[in-house]
Write a protein that holds these residues in place. Structure first.
Motif, PDB file in Angstrom:
ATOM      1  N   VAL A 190     -10.206   3.783  -3.072  1.00 45.03           N
ATOM      2  CA  VAL A 190      -8.934   3.535  -2.027  1.00 45.03           C
ATOM      3  C   VAL A 190      -9.469   3.492  -0.792  1.00 45.03           C
ATOM      4  N   VAL A 191      -9.010   2.796  -0.251  1.00 42.86           N
ATOM      5  CA  VAL A 191      -9.157   2.477   1.658  1.00 42.86           C
ATOM      6  C   VAL A 191      -8.746   3.549   2.507  1.00 42.86           C
ATOM      7  N   LEU A 192      -9.448   4.113   3.467  1.00 38.19           N
ATOM      8  CA  LEU A 192      -8.740   5.134   4.642  1.00 38.19           C
ATOM      9  C   LEU A 192      -8.559   3.809   5.274  1.00 38.19           C
ATOM     10  N   LYS A 193      -7.051   3.814   6.081  1.00 38.05           N
ATOM     11  CA  LYS A 193      -7.292   2.378   7.218  1.00 38.05           C
ATOM     12  C   LYS A 193      -6.902   3.498   8.852  1.00 38.05           C
ATOM     13  N   LEU A 194      -7.952   2.744  10.088  1.00 39.34           N
ATOM     14  CA  LEU A 194      -7.408   3.217  11.012  1.00 39.34           C
ATOM     15  C   LEU A 194      -6.765   2.278  11.784  1.00 39.34           C
TER      16      LEU A 194
ATOM     17  N   TRP B 139       0.844  -1.425  -0.076  1.00 32.82           N
ATOM     18  CA  TRP B 139      -0.069   0.038  -0.092  1.00 32.82           C
ATOM     19  C   TRP B 139       0.428   1.091  -0.311  1.00 32.82           C
ATOM     20  N   ASP B 140       0.850   2.417  -1.224  1.00 34.00           N
ATOM     21  CA  ASP B 140       1.467   3.781  -1.010  1.00 34.00           C
ATOM     22  C   ASP B 140       0.421   4.593  -0.248  1.00 34.00           C
ATOM     23  N   LEU B 141       1.211   5.548   0.407  1.00 33.14           N
ATOM     24  CA  LEU B 141       0.277   6.032   1.817  1.00 33.14           C
ATOM     25  C   LEU B 141      -0.052   7.312   0.093  1.00 33.14           C
TER      26      LEU B 141
ATOM     27  N   ASP C 148      -3.073   9.551  -9.463  1.00 30.41           N
ATOM     28  CA  ASP C 148      -2.776   8.731 -10.104  1.00 30.41           C
ATOM     29  C   ASP C 148      -4.257   7.846 -10.077  1.00 30.41           C
ATOM     30  N   HIS C 149      -4.484   7.743  -8.894  1.00 26.11           N
ATOM     31  CA  HIS C 149      -6.149   7.124  -8.724  1.00 26.11           C
ATOM     32  C   HIS C 149      -7.126   8.000  -8.592  1.00 26.11           C
ATOM     33  N   ASN C 150      -7.194   8.940  -9.130  1.00 24.42           N
ATOM     34  CA  ASN C 150      -8.084   9.603  -9.421  1.00 24.42           C
ATOM     35  C   ASN C 150      -9.770   9.084 -10.283  1.00 24.42           C
ATOM     36  N   ASN C 151     -10.831   8.699  -9.554  1.00 21.41           N
ATOM     37  CA  ASN C 151     -11.478   7.560  -9.864  1.00 21.41           C
ATOM     38  C   ASN C 151     -11.239   6.081  -9.669  1.00 21.41           C
ATOM     39  N   GLN C 152     -10.914   6.040  -8.443  1.00 21.03           N
ATOM     40  CA  GLN C 152     -11.270   4.550  -8.502  1.00 21.03           C
ATOM     41  C   GLN C 152     -10.739   4.067  -7.231  1.00 21.03           C
TER      42      GLN C 152
END
Length: 75
Positions: A42-46, A1-3, A36-40
Motif C-alpha cells: 500500500v502507499v502512504l501519500k503526504l 486510489w481508494d483511501l 481487502d489489501h492485507n499482506n499487499q
C-alpha cells in the motif's frame, strides 16, 4: 486510489530550533476496505498545499506492506 484510512491534515509551521518541538504523531484509522489489501503493498501519500491556493501536490510517497491481524470475536 481508494483511501484505506481516514485522512488527516497537519500544519507544520513551528519555528522552534529543537527538532522534538516540530515532531507530530498521528494515528490513522483503517477502513474496512483495508481488509481487502492485507499482506499487499500500500502507499502512504503526504501532500502539501501549493502556496496561496487550495490545490495540493505530492510531497512524499512511501510504500508499505499492510499486515492486519485477523481475529474473530463472538460476544
Amino acid at each position: 486510489w481508494d483511501l484505506l484510512s481516514d485522512e488527516q491534515t497537519l500544519v507544520f509551521d513551528s519555528t522552534s530550533i529543537d527538532p522534538r518541538d516540530r515532531e507530530r504523531s498521528i494515528r490513522l484509522l483503517l477502513t474496512r476496505k483495508a481488509d481487502d489489501h492485507n499482506n499487499q503493498e500500500v502507499v502512504l501519500k503526504l501532500s502539501e498545499r501549493h502556496k496561496n491556493t487550495s490545490a495540493f501536490k505530492d510531497y512524499r510517497t512511501v510504500r508499505y506492506t499492510l499486515r492486519r491481524r485477523q481475529t474473530d470475536f463472538d460476544f
